[in-house]
Design a protein around this motif. Structure first.
Motif, PDB file in Angstrom:
ATOM      1  N   HIS A  45      43.012  -1.103  28.653  1.00  0.00           N
ATOM      2  CA  HIS A  45      42.565  -2.349  28.402  1.00  0.00           C
ATOM      3  C   HIS A  45      42.538  -2.988  29.756  1.00  0.00           C
ATOM      4  CE1 HIS A  45      42.563  -2.897  23.900  1.00  0.00           C
ATOM      5  NE2 HIS A  45      43.762  -2.229  24.153  1.00  0.00           N
ATOM      6  N   GLU A  46      41.430  -3.444  30.396  1.00  0.00           N
ATOM      7  CA  GLU A  46      41.015  -4.163  31.639  1.00  0.00           C
ATOM      8  C   GLU A  46      40.626  -5.406  31.042  1.00  0.00           C
ATOM      9  OE1 GLU A  46      38.477  -2.530  34.225  1.00  0.00           O
ATOM     10  OE2 GLU A  46      39.510  -0.675  34.404  1.00  0.00           O
ATOM     11  N   LEU A  49      38.122  -5.941  27.837  1.00  0.00           N
ATOM     12  CA  LEU A  49      37.707  -4.721  27.582  1.00  0.00           C
ATOM     13  C   LEU A  49      38.556  -3.624  27.518  1.00  0.00           C
ATOM     14  CD1 LEU A  49      34.774  -3.145  28.052  1.00  0.00           C
ATOM     15  CD2 LEU A  49      35.641  -2.629  30.310  1.00  0.00           C
ATOM     16  N   LYS A  51      38.976   0.404  26.676  1.00  0.00           N
ATOM     17  CA  LYS A  51      38.303   1.894  26.920  1.00  0.00           C
ATOM     18  C   LYS A  51      39.164   3.094  26.299  1.00  0.00           C
ATOM     19  CE  LYS A  51      37.548   0.473  31.515  1.00  0.00           C
ATOM     20  NZ  LYS A  51      37.817   0.707  33.057  1.00  0.00           N
ATOM     21  N   MET A  65      33.925   8.361  27.858  1.00  0.00           N
ATOM     22  CA  MET A  65      34.533   7.201  27.784  1.00  0.00           C
ATOM     23  C   MET A  65      33.801   6.136  26.969  1.00  0.00           C
ATOM     24  SD  MET A  65      36.105   4.605  30.483  1.00  0.00           S
ATOM     25  CE  MET A  65      34.646   4.413  31.406  1.00  0.00           C
ATOM     26  N   THR A  67      33.559   2.349  25.549  1.00  0.00           N
ATOM     27  CA  THR A  67      34.189   0.901  25.900  1.00  0.00           C
ATOM     28  C   THR A  67      33.572  -0.109  25.039  1.00  0.00           C
ATOM     29  OG1 THR A  67      32.670   0.002  27.491  1.00  0.00           O
ATOM     30  CG2 THR A  67      34.465   1.248  28.421  1.00  0.00           C
ATOM     31  N   CYS A  68      34.442  -1.200  24.825  1.00  0.00           N
ATOM     32  CA  CYS A  68      33.892  -2.334  24.069  1.00  0.00           C
ATOM     33  C   CYS A  68      34.876  -3.610  24.243  1.00  0.00           C
ATOM     34  CB  CYS A  68      34.171  -2.143  22.434  1.00  0.00           C
ATOM     35  SG  CYS A  68      35.837  -2.108  21.797  1.00  0.00           S
ATOM     36  N   ALA A  75      29.451  -0.304  21.491  1.00  0.00           N
ATOM     37  CA  ALA A  75      30.326   0.173  22.306  1.00  0.00           C
ATOM     38  C   ALA A  75      29.522   0.961  23.395  1.00  0.00           C
ATOM     39  CB  ALA A  75      31.435   1.048  21.748  1.00  0.00           C
ATOM     40  N   CYS A 152      37.584  -3.276  18.366  1.00  0.00           N
ATOM     41  CA  CYS A 152      36.313  -3.480  18.667  1.00  0.00           C
ATOM     42  C   CYS A 152      35.505  -4.053  17.596  1.00  0.00           C
ATOM     43  CB  CYS A 152      35.667  -2.084  18.972  1.00  0.00           C
ATOM     44  SG  CYS A 152      36.140  -1.741  20.570  1.00  0.00           S
TER      45      CYS A 152
END
Length: 157
Positions: A45-46, A49, A51, A65, A67-68, A75, A152
């Motif tokens: 997690h960022e 976000l 991943k 990868m 991401t969502c 995604a 997500c």
């Protein structure tokens, strides 16, 4: 006496050297050979976000990868391989800052059967330069995929 003692000491020295050399030899033999990196699934997690990545742990070596953001219906998918049979949509092409080449981003619905199958069965078929193959997920990794999809899902927002 020295005629017996000198050869005995020399023999002990050779035995000690041989024992020491055999202890070092496996390290020297394997030092030049790199073991194949182990790839697996992980979630990071960022901020908000999330991943989902398939690659070598703690590295930038990624094959795929996804991401969502929480509550998104789609995604973003990045990587050297693409999910086979997924309902991918070309999103944009931009310049990859690492390679200087084009970086494609595609989107995938969060409820796509390929992602659901990875979470349920632990298998996802992908296509890349090396052809068509399957990425596997262990039971623990399948739990990570389920958590990612839950994070997500549209109902989460």
């Amino acid at each position: 006496m020295f005629k017996v003692l000198v050869p005995a000491v020399a023999a002990l020295g050779l035995v000690a050297f041989a024992a020491q050399s055999s202890d070092v030899a496996p390290e020297v033999a394997t030092a030049g050979v790199m073991a194949a990196p182990v790839m697996g699934w992980s979630v990071h997690h960022e901020g908000a976000l999330a991943k989902l990545a398939y690659g070598v742990a703690n590295s930038d070596q990624l094959a795929l990868m996804v991401t969502c953001m929480p509550g998104d219906r789609t995604a973003a998918v990045y990587g050297d391989v693409q999910v086979e049979g997924a309902r991918l949509t070309q999103a944009r092409i931009e310049i990859d800052p690492l390679s200087g080449g084009a970086a494609e981003e595609t989107t995938l619905p969060v409820n796509d059967p390929a992602l659901a199958g990875l979470a349920r069965d632990g298998r996802m078929t992908v296509v890349g330069d090396a052809g068509r193959f399957q990425l596997a997920a262990s039971p623990g990794e399948r739990r990570l995929v389920r958590d990612f999809l839950s994070y997500c899902s549209p109902g989460r927002a």
